[in-house]
Design an enzyme around this catalytic site. Structure first.
Site: not given
Ligand code: AMP
Length: 283
Positions: A33-34, A37
């Site tokens: 997570l960043h 998220h």
């Molecule tokens: P992931 O863990 O990559 O599957 O992402 C989980 C959720 O976080 C997804 O809905 C992504 O679109 C969202 N997400 C990932 N990176 C970002 C970001 N930089 N800004 C906003 N939402 C994000």
């Protein structure tokens, strides 16, 4: 924050909360997570009585086995970040729990999956739909939160909710970026410092392209972005397309759609990065 590993236990807790009249929000993630998220979590906490975050690296959405193996994992740090953000429940199942048997369901999102990520990551959105539909089924959230960074994913998830009459409100959240402009991504952890600097050029050129909207055609703007990325030896462009934000089909003129978005996928070394810019929005 409760950490739950099984579907049954999660269902039991949520049934109880629902019977008390609580609203439930869900943020599906693959962990590492960043702040991107966390922005989704914070919004979910604000808008619901219970915020559930799922953390599961879903094998069925990886078309590249190597990408799955090297995907960053840091569950303890993730749990800490979620606690600090006010998340109520972290759902962290293992593969057996989510896929006790192979999921053979095939979804059809028509033209939404025939472009961009759908072309370069065959089967990706089918895998996304498999896991997201399972999570929706278990959690039965009132609202679910997704980032605009994965623009096409948002369109596909909205379509799935509509096709299956799931009655879940999909909330789209803005892209969170590093100071350099680089869109935050779990995969950024795999970049060297030098690669990170170069990767920031992706957003730089997207932002620059925005300034040409009033003077250039979509084809000319596409040409500018492609040429700029191709001139960078450390970046390899996979696609850049200017599309109708609703149908995801290419446009010829800025007036062809009320929402217009430029979507890009670029390799920096072996790390695949995506980003996008909204040129025009109906809202
Ligand atoms: P992931 O863990 O990559 O599957 O992402 C989980 C959720 O976080 C997804 O809905 C992504 O679109 C969202 N997400 C990932 N990176 C970002 C970001 N930089 N800004 C906003 N939402 C994000």
């Amino acid at each position: 924050m409760q950490v739950i590993k099984t579907k049954n236990q999660l269902s039991l807790i949520l049934t109880e909360e629902r019977s008390k009249g609580c609203n439930i929000g869900l943020v599906p993630t693959m962990g590492a997570l960043h702040q991107g998220h966390i922005s989704l979590i914070e919004r979910c906490v604000q808008e619901n009585d219970i915020c559930v975050c799922s953390l599961f690296v879903n094998p069925s959405q990886f078309n590249d086995k190597n990408d799955l193996i090297k995907y960053p994992r840091q569950p303890e740090k993730d749990a800490q970040l979620l606690r600090e953000a006010g998340c109520s429940i972290l759902f962290m199942p293992d593969e057996q729990e989510m896929y006790p048997e192979q999921d053979t369901r095939v979804f059809n999102f028509g033209q939404l999956e025939e472009v961009m990520e759908g072309v370069y990551r065959k089967g990706h959105f089918n895998g996304v739909a498999q896991i997201v539909s399972k999570l929706f089924d278990i959690v039965q959230p009132n609202k679910a939160y997704f980032g605009q960074k994965d623009f096409q994913q948002l369109a596909v998830v909205r379509k799935m909710v509509e096709q299956l009459s799931m009655g879940i409100e999909i909330i789209s959240c803005p892209i969170v970026r590093e100071k350099s402009g680089l869109a935050m991504s779990s995969r950024n952890a795999l970049l060297t410092l030098e690669q990170k600097e170069k990767a920031a050029l992706i957003s730089k050129y997207l932002i620059e392209s925005f300034t040409f909207v009033s003077t250039k055609t979509p084809a000319e703007v596409t040409g500018f972005v492609k040429k700029s990325i191709n001139a960078e030896p450390m970046l390899r462009l996979e696609y850049f397309e200017i599309v109708d934000g609703t149908t995801l089909q290419g446009i010829h003129d800025w007036t062809d759609a009320s929402c217009v978005v430029g979507c890009i996928a670029v390799y920096c070394g072996s790390v695949r990065l995506i980003d996008n810019i909204v040129y025009k929005n109906a809202d």
